[in-house]
Design a protein around this motif. Sequence first.
Motif, PDB file in Angstrom:
ATOM      1  N   ILE A 136       4.461   8.199  -2.489  1.00  0.00           N
ATOM      2  CA  ILE A 136       2.879   7.961  -2.573  1.00  0.00           C
ATOM      3  C   ILE A 136       2.622   8.063  -1.488  1.00  0.00           C
ATOM      4  O   ILE A 136       2.682   6.743  -0.751  1.00  0.00           O
ATOM      5  CB  ILE A 136       2.514   7.146  -3.651  1.00  0.00           C
ATOM      6  N   GLY A 137       2.117   9.335  -0.407  1.00  0.00           N
ATOM      7  CA  GLY A 137       1.703   8.629   0.477  1.00  0.00           C
ATOM      8  C   GLY A 137       2.208   9.418   2.186  1.00  0.00           C
ATOM      9  O   GLY A 137       3.372   9.326   2.158  1.00  0.00           O
TER      10      GLY A 137
ATOM     11  N   PHE B  94      -5.401   2.223  -4.088  1.00  0.00           N
ATOM     12  CA  PHE B  94      -4.624   2.717  -5.015  1.00  0.00           C
ATOM     13  C   PHE B  94      -3.207   2.377  -5.555  1.00  0.00           C
ATOM     14  O   PHE B  94      -2.841   1.757  -6.255  1.00  0.00           O
ATOM     15  CB  PHE B  94      -4.391   3.969  -4.935  1.00  0.00           C
ATOM     16  N   GLY B  95      -2.696   1.875  -3.823  1.00  0.00           N
ATOM     17  CA  GLY B  95      -1.285   0.814  -3.617  1.00  0.00           C
ATOM     18  C   GLY B  95      -1.440  -0.187  -3.694  1.00  0.00           C
ATOM     19  O   GLY B  95      -0.378  -1.224  -4.796  1.00  0.00           O
TER      20      GLY B  95
ATOM     21  N   VAL C  76       0.256  -0.910   3.057  1.00  0.00           N
ATOM     22  CA  VAL C  76       0.350  -1.327   1.770  1.00  0.00           C
ATOM     23  C   VAL C  76       0.749  -2.818   1.686  1.00  0.00           C
ATOM     24  O   VAL C  76      -0.042  -3.994   0.868  1.00  0.00           O
ATOM     25  CB  VAL C  76       0.475  -0.756   0.951  1.00  0.00           C
TER      26      VAL C  76
ATOM     27  N   SER D  18      -3.587  15.067  -5.939  1.00  0.00           N
ATOM     28  CA  SER D  18      -3.356  13.803  -6.855  1.00  0.00           C
ATOM     29  C   SER D  18      -2.807  12.058  -7.654  1.00  0.00           C
ATOM     30  O   SER D  18      -2.231  13.495  -8.549  1.00  0.00           O
ATOM     31  CB  SER D  18      -5.314  13.079  -7.226  1.00  0.00           C
TER      32      SER D  18
ATOM     33  N   GLU E  10       0.417  13.370  -0.683  1.00  0.00           N
ATOM     34  CA  GLU E  10      -0.520  13.154  -0.644  1.00  0.00           C
ATOM     35  C   GLU E  10      -1.716  13.625  -0.507  1.00  0.00           C
ATOM     36  O   GLU E  10      -2.245  15.312  -0.819  1.00  0.00           O
ATOM     37  CB  GLU E  10      -0.131  13.457   1.102  1.00  0.00           C
ATOM     38  N   HIS E  11      -2.769  12.592  -1.052  1.00  0.00           N
ATOM     39  CA  HIS E  11      -3.923  12.904  -1.505  1.00  0.00           C
ATOM     40  C   HIS E  11      -4.654  13.904  -1.210  1.00  0.00           C
ATOM     41  O   HIS E  11      -6.123  14.568  -1.086  1.00  0.00           O
ATOM     42  CB  HIS E  11      -4.558  11.786  -2.976  1.00  0.00           C
TER      43      HIS E  11
ATOM     44  N   VAL F   8       6.114   3.867  -2.765  1.00  0.00           N
ATOM     45  CA  VAL F   8       4.112   3.998  -2.537  1.00  0.00           C
ATOM     46  C   VAL F   8       4.131   2.689  -0.792  1.00  0.00           C
ATOM     47  O   VAL F   8       4.210   1.960   0.177  1.00  0.00           O
ATOM     48  CB  VAL F   8       3.709   2.260  -2.692  1.00  0.00           C
TER      49      VAL F   8
ATOM     50  N   THR G 150       0.881   4.446   0.279  1.00  0.00           N
ATOM     51  CA  THR G 150      -0.724   4.366   0.384  1.00  0.00           C
ATOM     52  C   THR G 150      -1.201   3.460   0.950  1.00  0.00           C
ATOM     53  O   THR G 150      -2.877   4.307   0.979  1.00  0.00           O
ATOM     54  CB  THR G 150      -1.293   3.890  -0.368  1.00  0.00           C
TER      55      THR G 150
END
Length: 426
Positions: free
Chosen positions: A16-17, A206-207, A400, A137, A40-41, A191, A193
């Motif tokens: 995530i990221g 978020f992370g 993070v 997302s 990736e958002h 993670v 993020t």
Amino acid sequence: MRERRTNVERVEVCVIGGGAAGLMTALNAGQRGRRVRVIEHANRCGKKILMSGGGRCNFTNTGTRPDHFLSANPHFCKSALARYTPAHFIAMVERHGIAYHEKELGQLFCDDSSKPIVAMLLAECEQAGVEVRTSCSVESVAALATGAATTQADRPAPDAGLGQMPDAPAGAPRFRVASSQGVIECDSLVVATGGLSIPSLGATGFGYALARQFGHAVLPTRAGLVPLTQTGKPAEQMAELAGVALPITARAGKTAFTNAMLITHRGISGPAILQISNYWQPGEPLELDLLPGQDALATLSALRQSRPDAQLRTVLAELLPKRFAERLCETAFESRPMRQYEPKALAAIAAQLARFALVCSGTEGYRTAEVTLGGVDTREVSSSTMESRRVPGLYFVGEVLDVTGWLGGYNFQWAWASGFAAGQHA
């Protein structure tokens, strides 16, 4: 009416990221033959890489050492930094034919732009079979025990002890990630993020929320490598000097950095100030040596002897930017011919130049901060693999975590090193 079924994709590693640490993790895991997905958002990966270093990306520092990093657990970064050094990343940069140069103090920058660094990471991911999904997302993340998601009530309490999350049965996925582009089940969840710095590039907390969901402690966060602000009379005295830059040594407590300071419309910035911002706290004194590398008293005494009729403001204007010297004489010193200053008075002026007290009220915050101090408590994370000590298969990499580097390419080197460590294990 028949219920619509949601397609579930099964992979081994979900990252995530899609920033520096996330892409580094993904390409290394992919090179080991793992099926990897990056979520990736934002609409493109590596936005922070693209804007870093004035658009030229200070991608590492050849002098990287563990003492260039801040953390509540200062030994944590040692293993990863030792296993993936600046030389390793430089080798990849050279293999891709990216032109670079050393600016100062071991800082390496791309010659033209940051874009080749992002392109290199994405090319390595593609070659390793990694699929990267942008504008994707995350809606929810759940741990899987026996093939079904655990509910919040099923999760162990945060203080239940390390390693309390049950491992999944052999061959079963550990996590389910619901995203705007479908559901992914994976063995390892990474993670990557980032922190809270520069929210205009998509930074969120978020992370940290995800870490807390799985029982991890998150240490208090604050803006790092950030300009300092002034208010009231101190701001009024400096207001007309915006744009003036000068070399200084900035001190906060026992820590000092020598580099340039830039006066802004809101306060002060520049490399020396960004560096010291990691150590300075509002309400604490900030001292500046305005003549770094010089003995202020010896310099003024010599000038008094060689130019006794010169005004103090004239002499200071030869040592400091003219506008800054004039403002000093208006606010701190009375300008007279040098011969009129007795040794005691000259010593007092020299002392102020060497330990000039500057009053700052705060920082510009996450809006312009280059990094985030604090983050996921590293005492609950393996220093060699970045894997959670609480939840098997859960990894944290990059910003993070509670690891923050100095200005000058150190934070990118941490992203590469922590990503490599996780990518070799996930």
